[in-house]
Motif scaffolding. Structure first.
Motif, PDB file in Angstrom:
ATOM      1  N   PHE A  15       0.806  -0.973   0.297  1.00  0.00           N
ATOM      2  CA  PHE A  15      -0.167   0.234  -0.217  1.00  0.00           C
ATOM      3  C   PHE A  15       1.023   1.320   0.087  1.00  0.00           C
ATOM      4  O   PHE A  15       0.753   2.042  -0.663  1.00  0.00           O
ATOM      5  N   VAL A  16       1.994   1.169   0.882  1.00  0.00           N
ATOM      6  CA  VAL A  16       2.707   2.288   1.129  1.00  0.00           C
ATOM      7  C   VAL A  16       3.433   2.641  -0.245  1.00  0.00           C
ATOM      8  O   VAL A  16       3.843   3.808  -0.678  1.00  0.00           O
ATOM      9  N   MET A  17       3.950   1.363  -0.998  1.00  0.00           N
ATOM     10  CA  MET A  17       4.791   1.562  -2.324  1.00  0.00           C
ATOM     11  C   MET A  17       4.101   1.879  -3.403  1.00  0.00           C
ATOM     12  O   MET A  17       4.671   1.540  -4.510  1.00  0.00           O
ATOM     13  N   GLY A  18       2.610   2.087  -3.350  1.00  0.00           N
ATOM     14  CA  GLY A  18       1.886   2.470  -4.415  1.00  0.00           C
ATOM     15  C   GLY A  18       0.600   1.346  -4.794  1.00  0.00           C
ATOM     16  O   GLY A  18       0.050   1.858  -5.917  1.00  0.00           O
ATOM     17  N   ALA A  19       0.330   0.649  -3.988  1.00  0.00           N
ATOM     18  CA  ALA A  19      -1.074  -0.101  -4.183  1.00  0.00           C
ATOM     19  C   ALA A  19      -2.189   0.690  -4.149  1.00  0.00           C
ATOM     20  O   ALA A  19      -3.208   0.487  -4.976  1.00  0.00           O
ATOM     21  N   SER A  20      -2.101   1.802  -3.354  1.00  0.00           N
ATOM     22  CA  SER A  20      -3.075   2.784  -3.427  1.00  0.00           C
ATOM     23  C   SER A  20      -3.469   3.278  -4.749  1.00  0.00           C
ATOM     24  O   SER A  20      -4.788   3.426  -4.955  1.00  0.00           O
ATOM     25  N   GLU A  21      -2.586   3.427  -5.626  1.00  0.00           N
ATOM     26  CA  GLU A  21      -2.744   3.925  -6.836  1.00  0.00           C
ATOM     27  C   GLU A  21      -3.338   2.948  -7.757  1.00  0.00           C
ATOM     28  O   GLU A  21      -3.953   3.267  -8.808  1.00  0.00           O
ATOM     29  N   LEU A  22      -3.157   1.789  -7.484  1.00  0.00           N
ATOM     30  CA  LEU A  22      -3.777   0.755  -8.320  1.00  0.00           C
ATOM     31  C   LEU A  22      -5.309   0.648  -8.282  1.00  0.00           C
ATOM     32  O   LEU A  22      -5.810  -0.173  -9.041  1.00  0.00           O
ATOM     33  N   GLN A  23      -5.858   1.203  -7.155  1.00  0.00           N
ATOM     34  CA  GLN A  23      -7.130   1.121  -6.971  1.00  0.00           C
ATOM     35  C   GLN A  23      -8.001   1.677  -8.376  1.00  0.00           C
ATOM     36  O   GLN A  23      -8.999   1.632  -8.594  1.00  0.00           O
ATOM     37  N   GLU A  24      -7.283   2.451  -8.885  1.00  0.00           N
ATOM     38  CA  GLU A  24      -7.559   3.208 -10.149  1.00  0.00           C
ATOM     39  C   GLU A  24      -7.993   2.004 -11.264  1.00  0.00           C
ATOM     40  O   GLU A  24      -8.787   2.340 -12.182  1.00  0.00           O
ATOM     41  N   LEU A  25      -7.376   0.823 -11.169  1.00  0.00           N
ATOM     42  CA  LEU A  25      -7.879  -0.204 -12.062  1.00  0.00           C
ATOM     43  C   LEU A  25      -9.257  -0.616 -12.126  1.00  0.00           C
ATOM     44  O   LEU A  25      -9.880  -0.884 -12.966  1.00  0.00           O
ATOM     45  N   GLU A  27     -11.890   1.364 -11.910  1.00  0.00           N
ATOM     46  CA  GLU A  27     -12.463   2.174 -12.970  1.00  0.00           C
ATOM     47  C   GLU A  27     -12.195   1.949 -14.464  1.00  0.00           C
ATOM     48  O   GLU A  27     -13.013   2.022 -15.467  1.00  0.00           O
ATOM     49  N   LEU A  28     -10.977   1.670 -14.504  1.00  0.00           N
ATOM     50  CA  LEU A  28     -10.391   1.522 -16.004  1.00  0.00           C
ATOM     51  C   LEU A  28     -10.777   0.095 -16.425  1.00  0.00           C
ATOM     52  O   LEU A  28     -11.000   0.053 -17.763  1.00  0.00           O
ATOM     53  N   ILE A  29     -10.625  -1.060 -15.769  1.00  0.00           N
ATOM     54  CA  ILE A  29     -11.147  -2.282 -16.139  1.00  0.00           C
ATOM     55  C   ILE A  29     -12.394  -2.392 -16.811  1.00  0.00           C
ATOM     56  O   ILE A  29     -12.621  -2.825 -18.084  1.00  0.00           O
ATOM     57  N   PRO A  30     -13.410  -2.048 -16.138  1.00  0.00           N
ATOM     58  CA  PRO A  30     -14.817  -2.232 -17.017  1.00  0.00           C
ATOM     59  C   PRO A  30     -14.840  -1.552 -18.312  1.00  0.00           C
ATOM     60  O   PRO A  30     -15.450  -1.915 -19.159  1.00  0.00           O
ATOM     61  N   GLU A  31     -14.432  -0.427 -18.092  1.00  0.00           N
ATOM     62  CA  GLU A  31     -14.377   0.437 -19.510  1.00  0.00           C
ATOM     63  C   GLU A  31     -13.794  -0.035 -20.546  1.00  0.00           C
ATOM     64  O   GLU A  31     -14.381  -0.349 -21.657  1.00  0.00           O
ATOM     65  N   LYS A  32     -12.653  -0.910 -20.303  1.00  0.00           N
ATOM     66  CA  LYS A  32     -11.712  -1.480 -21.503  1.00  0.00           C
ATOM     67  C   LYS A  32     -12.349  -2.800 -21.822  1.00  0.00           C
ATOM     68  O   LYS A  32     -12.302  -3.095 -23.002  1.00  0.00           O
TER      69      LYS A  32
END
Length: 87
Positions: A15-25, A27-32
């Motif tokens: 989470f500290v190393m960037g997994a929090s940013e991966l939560q964006e997936l 939103e992106l996955i269903p669209e694509k």
């Protein structure tokens, strides 16, 4: 068609190393990809304890581990897996 399962490690290190940013997936996955991909947040994938150097954050796409995961890297793996599944 079998869904591609994406597990995002939400353990403290990841989470500290960037997994929090991966939560964006989420939103992106269903669209694509529509319903071809399932996103799961998991407490810990336990890969940090298996590596001598930090490779966090970790994401598991089906059976493939993505270390130092970014949205772009994970999307590339998903695209490759979905393409290979159609052949």
């Amino acid at each position: 068609m079998k869904k591609t399962v994406v597990k995002i490690c939400m353990g403290t290190t990841c989470f500290v190393m960037g997994a929090s940013e991966l939560q964006e997936l989420e939103e992106l996955i269903p669209e694509k990809f529509g319903n071809s991909v399932e996103i799961q947040g998991v407490t810990c994938l336990d890969y940090c304890s298996r590596c001598s150097e930090s490779q966090a954050p970790y994401v598991l796409v089906d059976d493939e581990v993505v270390n130092k995961a970014t949205v772009e890297k994970v999307m590339e793996v998903i695209e490759r897996k979905l393409k290979n599944g159609q052949e």
